[in-house]
Design a protein around this motif. Sequence first.
Motif, PDB file in Angstrom:
ATOM      1  N   ASN A  24     -28.153 -36.560  -3.693  1.00 17.65           N
ATOM      2  CA  ASN A  24     -29.311 -37.654  -3.669  1.00 17.65           C
ATOM      3  C   ASN A  24     -30.720 -37.361  -3.160  1.00 17.65           C
ATOM      4  O   ASN A  24     -31.725 -37.565  -3.686  1.00 17.65           O
ATOM      5  CB  ASN A  24     -28.972 -39.249  -2.883  1.00 17.65           C
ATOM      6  N   ARG A 135     -25.909 -46.153  -2.728  1.00 16.73           N
ATOM      7  CA  ARG A 135     -26.001 -47.340  -2.406  1.00 16.73           C
ATOM      8  C   ARG A 135     -25.439 -47.573  -1.134  1.00 16.73           C
ATOM      9  O   ARG A 135     -24.860 -48.731  -0.706  1.00 16.73           O
ATOM     10  CB  ARG A 135     -25.164 -48.240  -3.396  1.00 16.73           C
ATOM     11  N   ASN A 137     -25.113 -48.267   2.908  1.00 15.11           N
ATOM     12  CA  ASN A 137     -25.619 -49.120   4.029  1.00 15.11           C
ATOM     13  C   ASN A 137     -25.700 -48.220   5.277  1.00 15.11           C
ATOM     14  O   ASN A 137     -24.654 -47.575   5.591  1.00 15.11           O
ATOM     15  CB  ASN A 137     -25.076 -50.349   4.128  1.00 15.11           C
ATOM     16  N   THR A 155     -33.528 -43.529   3.160  1.00 15.11           N
ATOM     17  CA  THR A 155     -33.791 -44.644   1.857  1.00 15.11           C
ATOM     18  C   THR A 155     -33.299 -43.805   0.578  1.00 15.11           C
ATOM     19  O   THR A 155     -32.724 -44.388  -0.440  1.00 15.11           O
ATOM     20  CB  THR A 155     -35.394 -44.968   1.590  1.00 15.11           C
ATOM     21  N   GLY A 158     -29.599 -44.228   0.630  1.00 15.54           N
ATOM     22  CA  GLY A 158     -28.617 -45.802   0.806  1.00 15.54           C
ATOM     23  C   GLY A 158     -29.667 -46.611   0.176  1.00 15.54           C
ATOM     24  O   GLY A 158     -30.865 -46.706  -0.157  1.00 15.54           O
ATOM     25  N   GLN A 159     -28.852 -47.956  -0.093  1.00 13.66           N
ATOM     26  CA  GLN A 159     -29.665 -49.025  -0.552  1.00 13.66           C
ATOM     27  C   GLN A 159     -30.377 -49.865   0.464  1.00 13.66           C
ATOM     28  O   GLN A 159     -31.222 -50.902   0.501  1.00 13.66           O
ATOM     29  CB  GLN A 159     -29.005 -49.996  -1.372  1.00 13.66           C
ATOM     30  N   ASN A 160     -29.946 -49.892   1.873  1.00 11.84           N
ATOM     31  CA  ASN A 160     -30.396 -50.570   2.909  1.00 11.84           C
ATOM     32  C   ASN A 160     -30.285 -49.725   4.264  1.00 11.84           C
ATOM     33  O   ASN A 160     -29.247 -48.908   4.255  1.00 11.84           O
ATOM     34  CB  ASN A 160     -29.578 -51.895   3.437  1.00 11.84           C
TER      35      ASN A 160
END
Length: 301
Positions: A24, A135, A137, A155, A158-160
């Motif tokens: 990613n 995605r 956390n 970032t 992850g999504q948060n």
Amino acid sequence: MAPEHSARIGFIGLGVMGRAMAHNLLGAGFAVTVWNRSPAACEGLVAAGARRAGHAAEAAACDVLVTMLADDDAVRAVVDAHDLITAMPDHGVHVNMATCSIECAREMTARHAEAGRDYVAAPVLGRPDIARAARLNIVAAGAAHAVERARPALTAMGQNVWPAGDEPHRANAIKLAANFMLVTAVEAMGEATSLTSAYGVEPADFLEIITGSVFAAPAYLGYSGAMADRDYDNPEGFRLALGAKDMNLALAAARAEHVPLPLAATARERLVEALAAGEADLDLSVLAEGSRRAAHLDDRD
């Protein structure tokens, strides 16, 4: 083509989770240098555009060093064997994304500070499929400037990104508490499934009801399918041995601050039983089998 992001990322620890996270970073346009104790794990990433480090210290000589290792021992072994802290540049930040003990987090914080390097603890909540989808956390704690320097990379994975303060061990405390809750939730679901099974209710029927109503949450949805099918051989699942390790770390953290965790102590006993039954490498949902064994459900007519 020039990288989209100017920060150079070093990534060490290419297990199932680490490989997905590093991919990613590449997809987000970072220049990524990879190293792993088992070199074969680097192949797919190199083919995707990562640079292979000749040694671990080369990966550490980047703007942001990400380590995704199995446990305290692995973190200490890699850091010490390759003198990673010294290999980091003055402006570098080490982002340790492993599930570590509070003791290890405090030790790493002190060692980096002594060397004038920044250290951020950023453990993740999520399984490999979540990691592949970027995605996760991510709970991040450390000096504010260090977290901000690492934020673009976090970032991308992850999504948060959940801030947890300036003391890195706080992020580890949150991760251990989360995994304590996860293990006890899976254990409770297994016990409840055994209770209903004793009255002739098919596990799949009961689990469909609870995950579609009062427990429609990832912690239950992610493990109910394996329980319903009694199929726990999932190479990408959360291995029971890791759950046992994290429960021990949570109990150690609780003892250090005199916090009673009676549910954790009970769940640990079921984990020990599962380890003794040879279920260490199976998915955490295999805890349901311990409940079935205790109730002798498979021996009933």
